[in-house]
Write a protein that holds these residues in place. Sequence first.
Motif, PDB file in Angstrom:
ATOM      1  N   ARG A 240       0.835  -1.211   0.000  1.00 15.58           N
ATOM      2  CA  ARG A 240       0.000   0.000   0.000  1.00 15.58           C
ATOM      3  C   ARG A 240       0.863   1.251   0.000  1.00 15.58           C
ATOM      4  O   ARG A 240       0.565   2.219  -0.702  1.00 15.58           O
ATOM      5  CB  ARG A 240      -0.905   0.018   1.238  1.00 15.58           C
ATOM      6  CG  ARG A 240      -1.916  -1.073   1.364  1.00 15.58           C
ATOM      7  CD  ARG A 240      -3.036  -1.001   0.340  1.00 15.58           C
ATOM      8  NE  ARG A 240      -2.647  -1.666  -0.899  1.00 15.58           N
ATOM      9  CZ  ARG A 240      -2.572  -2.987  -1.051  1.00 15.58           C
ATOM     10  NH1 ARG A 240      -2.833  -3.790  -0.049  1.00 15.58           N
ATOM     11  NH2 ARG A 240      -2.239  -3.511  -2.199  1.00 15.58           N
ATOM     12  N   LEU A 241       1.927   1.258   0.793  1.00 13.57           N
ATOM     13  CA  LEU A 241       2.804   2.428   0.835  1.00 13.57           C
ATOM     14  C   LEU A 241       3.484   2.638  -0.514  1.00 13.57           C
ATOM     15  O   LEU A 241       3.618   3.775  -0.979  1.00 13.57           O
ATOM     16  CB  LEU A 241       3.843   2.262   1.945  1.00 13.57           C
ATOM     17  CG  LEU A 241       3.292   2.189   3.375  1.00 13.57           C
ATOM     18  CD1 LEU A 241       4.429   2.073   4.378  1.00 13.57           C
ATOM     19  CD2 LEU A 241       2.426   3.396   3.703  1.00 13.57           C
ATOM     20  N   PHE A 248       0.510   8.907  -5.796  1.00 16.93           N
ATOM     21  CA  PHE A 248       0.237  10.220  -5.231  1.00 16.93           C
ATOM     22  C   PHE A 248       1.492  11.010  -4.882  1.00 16.93           C
ATOM     23  O   PHE A 248       1.404  12.044  -4.208  1.00 16.93           O
ATOM     24  CB  PHE A 248      -0.619  10.074  -3.959  1.00 16.93           C
ATOM     25  CG  PHE A 248      -1.847   9.237  -4.150  1.00 16.93           C
ATOM     26  CD1 PHE A 248      -2.680   9.450  -5.232  1.00 16.93           C
ATOM     27  CD2 PHE A 248      -2.160   8.227  -3.261  1.00 16.93           C
ATOM     28  CE1 PHE A 248      -3.809   8.671  -5.415  1.00 16.93           C
ATOM     29  CE2 PHE A 248      -3.289   7.451  -3.433  1.00 16.93           C
ATOM     30  CZ  PHE A 248      -4.118   7.675  -4.517  1.00 16.93           C
ATOM     31  N   CYS A 249       2.654  10.507  -5.304  1.00 15.79           N
ATOM     32  CA  CYS A 249       3.919  11.208  -5.035  1.00 15.79           C
ATOM     33  C   CYS A 249       4.085  11.496  -3.539  1.00 15.79           C
ATOM     34  O   CYS A 249       4.481  12.594  -3.141  1.00 15.79           O
ATOM     35  CB  CYS A 249       3.996  12.510  -5.834  1.00 15.79           C
ATOM     36  SG  CYS A 249       3.800  12.301  -7.603  1.00 15.79           S
ATOM     37  N   ALA A 250       3.778  10.505  -2.705  1.00 16.40           N
ATOM     38  CA  ALA A 250       3.826  10.706  -1.257  1.00 16.40           C
ATOM     39  C   ALA A 250       5.239  10.904  -0.735  1.00 16.40           C
ATOM     40  O   ALA A 250       5.418  11.342   0.402  1.00 16.40           O
ATOM     41  CB  ALA A 250       3.177   9.517  -0.542  1.00 16.40           C
ATOM     42  N   THR A 256       9.313  21.355   4.940  1.00 14.26           N
ATOM     43  CA  THR A 256      10.167  20.739   5.958  1.00 14.26           C
ATOM     44  C   THR A 256       9.534  20.855   7.337  1.00 14.26           C
ATOM     45  O   THR A 256      10.177  20.540   8.338  1.00 14.26           O
ATOM     46  CB  THR A 256      11.552  21.407   5.968  1.00 14.26           C
ATOM     47  OG1 THR A 256      11.402  22.812   6.235  1.00 14.26           O
ATOM     48  CG2 THR A 256      12.262  21.213   4.646  1.00 14.26           C
ATOM     49  N   VAL A 257       8.287  21.306   7.406  1.00 14.15           N
ATOM     50  CA  VAL A 257       7.543  21.396   8.659  1.00 14.15           C
ATOM     51  C   VAL A 257       6.628  20.180   8.753  1.00 14.15           C
ATOM     52  O   VAL A 257       5.802  19.938   7.866  1.00 14.15           O
ATOM     53  CB  VAL A 257       6.707  22.696   8.723  1.00 14.15           C
ATOM     54  CG1 VAL A 257       5.928  22.768  10.032  1.00 14.15           C
ATOM     55  CG2 VAL A 257       7.616  23.907   8.572  1.00 14.15           C
ATOM     56  N   ASN A 258       6.760  19.418   9.827  1.00 11.90           N
ATOM     57  CA  ASN A 258       6.021  18.162   9.954  1.00 11.90           C
ATOM     58  C   ASN A 258       4.519  18.345   9.825  1.00 11.90           C
ATOM     59  O   ASN A 258       3.828  17.539   9.209  1.00 11.90           O
ATOM     60  CB  ASN A 258       6.346  17.491  11.288  1.00 11.90           C
ATOM     61  CG  ASN A 258       7.748  16.917  11.325  1.00 11.90           C
ATOM     62  OD1 ASN A 258       8.678  17.511  10.782  1.00 11.90           O
ATOM     63  ND2 ASN A 258       7.915  15.778  11.955  1.00 11.90           N
ATOM     64  N   LEU A 259       3.981  19.427  10.418  1.00  5.56           N
ATOM     65  CA  LEU A 259       2.533  19.623  10.398  1.00  5.56           C
ATOM     66  C   LEU A 259       2.021  19.862   8.982  1.00  5.56           C
ATOM     67  O   LEU A 259       0.897  19.486   8.654  1.00  5.56           O
ATOM     68  CB  LEU A 259       2.146  20.797  11.303  1.00  5.56           C
ATOM     69  CG  LEU A 259       2.147  20.495  12.801  1.00  5.56           C
ATOM     70  CD1 LEU A 259       1.868  21.750  13.597  1.00  5.56           C
ATOM     71  CD2 LEU A 259       1.112  19.427  13.132  1.00  5.56           C
ATOM     72  N   ASN A 260       2.825  20.481   8.128  1.00  6.96           N
ATOM     73  CA  ASN A 260       2.402  20.675   6.750  1.00  6.96           C
ATOM     74  C   ASN A 260       2.435  19.356   5.982  1.00  6.96           C
ATOM     75  O   ASN A 260       1.554  19.068   5.172  1.00  6.96           O
ATOM     76  CB  ASN A 260       3.297  21.711   6.062  1.00  6.96           C
ATOM     77  CG  ASN A 260       3.151  23.085   6.681  1.00  6.96           C
ATOM     78  OD1 ASN A 260       2.108  23.416   7.233  1.00  6.96           O
ATOM     79  ND2 ASN A 260       4.192  23.881   6.598  1.00  6.96           N
ATOM     80  N   VAL A 261       3.461  18.546   6.232  1.00 13.29           N
ATOM     81  CA  VAL A 261       3.517  17.213   5.621  1.00 13.29           C
ATOM     82  C   VAL A 261       2.368  16.351   6.143  1.00 13.29           C
ATOM     83  O   VAL A 261       1.827  15.511   5.421  1.00 13.29           O
ATOM     84  CB  VAL A 261       4.878  16.553   5.898  1.00 13.29           C
ATOM     85  CG1 VAL A 261       4.953  15.167   5.273  1.00 13.29           C
ATOM     86  CG2 VAL A 261       6.012  17.423   5.378  1.00 13.29           C
TER      87      VAL A 261
END
Length: 348
Positions: A240-241, A248-250, A256-261
Motif C-alpha cells: 500500500r505504501l 500520489f507522489c507521497a 520541511t515542517v512536519n505539520l504541513n507534511v
Amino acid sequence: MAALPKKSALTSYSYRLAHDHQQRFLAALDTTMIAHGLATSDQAIFDLDFHAVMHWGHDPVLEKHYVPKRSQRARSVLTFFAQDTDTHNLVYANADTSKATQARELIAFCDHWASASGHDPAMLIMDQKVTTHRVLGELDARGVKFLTLRMRSPALLRHINALPTAAYKTITLDRPGPHNKPRVHEDPHTTLTDYPATVRQLIVTGLGREAPTVIITNDTTSTTRELVSRYARRMTIDQRLAEIIRAFCADALSSTVNLNVDLDIMLTVLAQALLAALRARLPGYATITPDVIQRRFLETPGTITTTSQTITVRLERRAYTPVLRAAQLPTNTPIPWLGNRTISYQLD
C-alpha cells in the motif's frame, strides 16, 4: 484525485491547520469507510508501519531516520500508517512524529480508532521497531492484542540453536509458493525486558529467510497457524505504501515542517479511500492499483458544465468507457461544500 496538490496549491490554507484538524477529519473518514464496507469495525485488526519521507535539501531541523530505499539514515519526516488487515485500505496516518514520540504512535492510533468506531482495535500487527516492550505492556493492560517480532539477541540465538529438531512442528499456510509449510516451536510463557507479564513466543523456520523469525504475542486463543498467517499478511502494508508513493507522489515533501507534511499524508489516506470506493464499482478491477485507475479512468478528458444547481461531467469515449458504463456511477449526488449542487456523469 489524479494528483495531490503540492506546495503552491496548499500554501493558502495548510499553514492555518493543526494536527487535531487532520485527526478529526480522519475520524470522520473512518466512520464513513466503516459504513460503506471499506474498513471493518467488528474484526478491527490493523497492520502498522513507519515510513521515512526523505528530504533532499539541507535542513538541520529535521531528524535523521532510516530510509530503506537509501539503506542509510538521512534527514527525513517520519510518517506512521495503519492499514485495515481485512480490506487492505489505509485508515490512519500521522506525520507529526519524532524520535521521542514514535514508540507511542500505536497508543495514539488506539485512541483514534476508539473515537471513530466506539471501541479499541482487536489486534495490532507490527514490526519490532514500531514500539517498545513497555508500550506493549500498556496495550495488554488495555485489552488490545498485539503481534510483532522479537529482536534476535545473542542469548536468544543460542537458545534457538540449542533446540532439537523434535521441538518443532510443521504447519501449512493457506498461500501459494515454496514457503507455505514452515516449522514452528512455541514457548507459551516467555519473559521480556520491561514487559510486566509473559508472552507467547513462536520461533518459525522455513519462511524463506536464513535466520528464524521470532514472533511474540499476547494472543493466547488463536492457533499457531492463524498467528503465523496473520503476520505473513502484514507485508501487504508495504505494498500500500509503495502504491501511494507511485500514484500520489507521497515521497515528495511539500515542506520541511512536519505539520504541513501531515496534511499531505492525510490527503493520501483520503485519496486511497476514494479510489478504493471507485475500484469496488468497476467490474474486474477489484485488485487494481491506484496508478492504473488513474491512467485508465481518472485521466479521461471531458467537459464540465456548471449551473447554480447542478454540475454535469461529460466524459469522452475511451477504450475503457464500457467499464465505466457498467460501474453504475451515482447520479445527482449533492455536494454540501458547493452549495448543495448535485453532480452527475454522462458518457459519450
